[in-house]
Design a protein around this motif. Structure first.
Motif, PDB file in Angstrom:
ATOM      1  N   ASP A 221       0.825  -1.209   0.000  1.00 63.25           N
ATOM      2  CA  ASP A 221       0.000   0.000   0.000  1.00 63.25           C
ATOM      3  C   ASP A 221       0.865   1.267   0.000  1.00 63.25           C
ATOM      4  O   ASP A 221       0.583   2.246   0.700  1.00 63.25           O
ATOM      5  CB  ASP A 221      -0.948   0.004   1.213  1.00 63.25           C
ATOM      6  CG  ASP A 221      -2.061   1.033   1.053  1.00 63.25           C
ATOM      7  OD1 ASP A 221      -2.409   1.351  -0.099  1.00 63.25           O
ATOM      8  OD2 ASP A 221      -2.556   1.530   2.080  1.00 63.25           O
ATOM      9  N   ILE A 222       1.922   1.231  -0.786  1.00 62.57           N
ATOM     10  CA  ILE A 222       2.783   2.396  -0.974  1.00 62.57           C
ATOM     11  C   ILE A 222       2.465   2.995  -2.343  1.00 62.57           C
ATOM     12  O   ILE A 222       2.599   2.311  -3.354  1.00 62.57           O
ATOM     13  CB  ILE A 222       4.271   2.016  -0.907  1.00 62.57           C
ATOM     14  CG1 ILE A 222       4.618   1.428   0.465  1.00 62.57           C
ATOM     15  CG2 ILE A 222       5.154   3.232  -1.199  1.00 62.57           C
ATOM     16  CD1 ILE A 222       6.031   0.863   0.540  1.00 62.57           C
ATOM     17  N   PRO A 223       2.026   4.244  -2.425  1.00 67.86           N
ATOM     18  CA  PRO A 223       1.738   4.852  -3.730  1.00 67.86           C
ATOM     19  C   PRO A 223       2.972   4.842  -4.639  1.00 67.86           C
ATOM     20  O   PRO A 223       4.068   5.252  -4.225  1.00 67.86           O
ATOM     21  CB  PRO A 223       1.320   6.277  -3.375  1.00 67.86           C
ATOM     22  CG  PRO A 223       0.855   6.196  -1.950  1.00 67.86           C
ATOM     23  CD  PRO A 223       1.722   5.159  -1.304  1.00 67.86           C
ATOM     24  N   ASP A 238      12.579  13.041   0.423  1.00 71.44           N
ATOM     25  CA  ASP A 238      12.667  12.381   1.722  1.00 71.44           C
ATOM     26  C   ASP A 238      13.584  11.158   1.658  1.00 71.44           C
ATOM     27  O   ASP A 238      14.273  10.839   2.626  1.00 71.44           O
ATOM     28  CB  ASP A 238      11.277  11.924   2.187  1.00 71.44           C
ATOM     29  CG  ASP A 238      10.328  13.086   2.395  1.00 71.44           C
ATOM     30  OD1 ASP A 238      10.797  14.175   2.797  1.00 71.44           O
ATOM     31  OD2 ASP A 238       9.117  12.920   2.148  1.00 71.44           O
ATOM     32  N   GLU A 239      13.554  10.474   0.503  1.00 75.48           N
ATOM     33  CA  GLU A 239      14.397   9.301   0.264  1.00 75.48           C
ATOM     34  C   GLU A 239      14.666   9.212  -1.228  1.00 75.48           C
ATOM     35  O   GLU A 239      13.909   9.753  -2.043  1.00 75.48           O
ATOM     36  CB  GLU A 239      13.710   7.986   0.672  1.00 75.48           C
ATOM     37  CG  GLU A 239      13.217   7.891   2.081  1.00 75.48           C
ATOM     38  CD  GLU A 239      12.472   6.560   2.320  1.00 75.48           C
ATOM     39  OE1 GLU A 239      12.892   5.514   1.739  1.00 75.48           O
ATOM     40  OE2 GLU A 239      11.485   6.585   3.065  1.00 75.48           O
ATOM     41  N   ILE A 268      10.843   3.638   3.601  1.00 77.88           N
ATOM     42  CA  ILE A 268      10.231   2.983   2.437  1.00 77.88           C
ATOM     43  C   ILE A 268      11.264   2.166   1.676  1.00 77.88           C
ATOM     44  O   ILE A 268      10.989   1.046   1.230  1.00 77.88           O
ATOM     45  CB  ILE A 268       9.556   4.032   1.533  1.00 77.88           C
ATOM     46  CG1 ILE A 268       8.276   4.538   2.199  1.00 77.88           C
ATOM     47  CG2 ILE A 268       9.249   3.449   0.154  1.00 77.88           C
ATOM     48  CD1 ILE A 268       7.505   5.556   1.405  1.00 77.88           C
ATOM     49  N   THR A 269      12.467   2.713   1.542  1.00 75.41           N
ATOM     50  CA  THR A 269      13.535   1.945   0.906  1.00 75.41           C
ATOM     51  C   THR A 269      13.779   0.647   1.652  1.00 75.41           C
ATOM     52  O   THR A 269      13.939  -0.421   1.045  1.00 75.41           O
ATOM     53  CB  THR A 269      14.831   2.775   0.850  1.00 75.41           C
ATOM     54  OG1 THR A 269      14.579   4.015   0.175  1.00 75.41           O
ATOM     55  CG2 THR A 269      15.929   2.020   0.126  1.00 75.41           C
ATOM     56  N   GLY A 296      10.985  -0.867  13.427  1.00 73.18           N
ATOM     57  CA  GLY A 296      10.580   0.369  12.776  1.00 73.18           C
ATOM     58  C   GLY A 296       9.920   0.114  11.435  1.00 73.18           C
ATOM     59  O   GLY A 296       9.011   0.826  11.025  1.00 73.18           O
ATOM     60  N   LEU A 297      10.352  -0.943  10.740  1.00 73.09           N
ATOM     61  CA  LEU A 297       9.753  -1.281   9.463  1.00 73.09           C
ATOM     62  C   LEU A 297       8.368  -1.851   9.665  1.00 73.09           C
ATOM     63  O   LEU A 297       7.435  -1.554   8.930  1.00 73.09           O
ATOM     64  CB  LEU A 297      10.627  -2.302   8.728  1.00 73.09           C
ATOM     65  CG  LEU A 297      12.076  -1.904   8.471  1.00 73.09           C
ATOM     66  CD1 LEU A 297      12.772  -2.995   7.674  1.00 73.09           C
ATOM     67  CD2 LEU A 297      12.161  -0.585   7.732  1.00 73.09           C
TER      68      LEU A 297
END
Length: 307
Positions: A221-223, A238-239, A268-269, A296-297
């Motif tokens: 669910d990452i655009p 941001d990344e 996200i990476t 954290g992930l």
């Protein structure tokens, strides 16, 4: 990188020391051919279907007839691994040219394509995948049909060499400030939880890992937006990361000497790196996450209102 002894050609398997083509060979003299690089983990090909399909698309685009039907090519490439007793991490390089013939720009008639494929041991790039890499920016002066994985790589080579001379891992290519991809990888920017990358047009290589990353994003669910970003956008990123068969999902932490955000690989990476390892079947004890905190992930949730 240790090269394995057996090489597949269009007619047989030979020892790599015996491989020989005439000097009037279309790939040598014109770059008249296509190629693929397939990653191997624990003796198994990764994303093989995607690479084979792209190989045939590229060959068709420049009117080269692959000397094997797909089923036969699969069989021969699997046998190549068996003959070389490949059990670890490696890469398979496969090249097809229009063949050997007296030098003439016009296609020769009645000539069979030359094919060879070989395997080299290639360990994963664990440290840079954990720590991130620096890149430079460089004008994209390549031809307009970059979706064809052709042997014509001189602009890519020059850009990659410049990156090396500046102590960087890669060169991000751009046309008048609009980022296309890297010299040997696809490029991505993350802003407010959304991934941006150049559309899969004829101006970039349609990366096999890139296609899988898009699938990962759907599941997580990452655009994922195929919208080009510019050199100016990089300043506010941001990344950033890049992807390829040998670099996997590689964090970019510096561009032209300037840090991206805090200079650390982004969340996200990391999620995509984790998804890649799971998809490729990388066991836990060989993960890049040995020194990375996983909670954290697991707690991360993409922005619900990202658009």
């Amino acid at each position: 990188m240790t090269m394995k002894p057996y090489v597949l050609t269009q007619t047989e398997y030979v020892n790599n020391e015996e491989l020989n083509y005439p000097f009037e060979e279309r790939g040598l003299q014109f770059g008249d051919g296509v190629y693929e690089v397939v990653r191997i983990y624990d003796g198994e090909y990764y994303l093989m279907d995607e690479h084979v399909e792209r190989l045939y698309r590229s060959a068709e685009a420049i009117k080269i007839e692959v000397p094997f039907e797909k089923a036969e090519l699969y069989q021969k490439l699997n046998q190549l691994l068996e003959m070389n007793q490949v059990t670890g991490d490696a890469k398979m390089y496969l090249q097809i040219t229009r063949g050997s013939a007296p030098r003439d720009h016009v296609f020769p008639e009645g000539v069979v394509a030359n094919l060879y494929a070989y395997v080299k041991d290639v360990p994963r790039k664990l440290e840079p995948m954990r720590e991130g890499v620096s890149v430079i920016t460089h004008p994209d002066i390549r031809w307009e049909l970059c979706y064809i994985k052709s042997l014509n790589l001189l602009p890519n080579v020059m850009a990659k060499q410049e990156a090396k001379e500046q102590g960087s891992f890669e060169a991000i290519l751009h046309k008048e400030g609009k980022v296309t991809e890297c010299s040997s990888a696809n490029a991505y920017l993350v802003k407010d939880g959304t991934i941006y990358t150049h559309p899969a047009t004829k101006n970039i290589l349609h990366g096999c890992v890139r296609m899988r990353i898009e699938e990962f994003c759907q599941k997580l669910d990452i655009p994922f937006k195929e919208i080009p970003f510019t050199l100016e956008h990089i300043q506010e990123a941001d990344e950033m990361f890049l992807s390829s068969s040998t670099a996997e999902v590689m964090p970019i932490t510096q561009v032209d000497g300037e840090f991206i955000a805090d200079g650390e690989p982004g969340v996200i990476t990391r999620l995509l790196q984790q998804a890649y390892e799971q998809d490729a079947g990388i066991p836990e004890y060989r993960s890049i996450f040995e020194t990375v905190v996983r909670p954290g992930l697991e707690e991360y949730k993409p922005h619900a209102d990202a658009n």
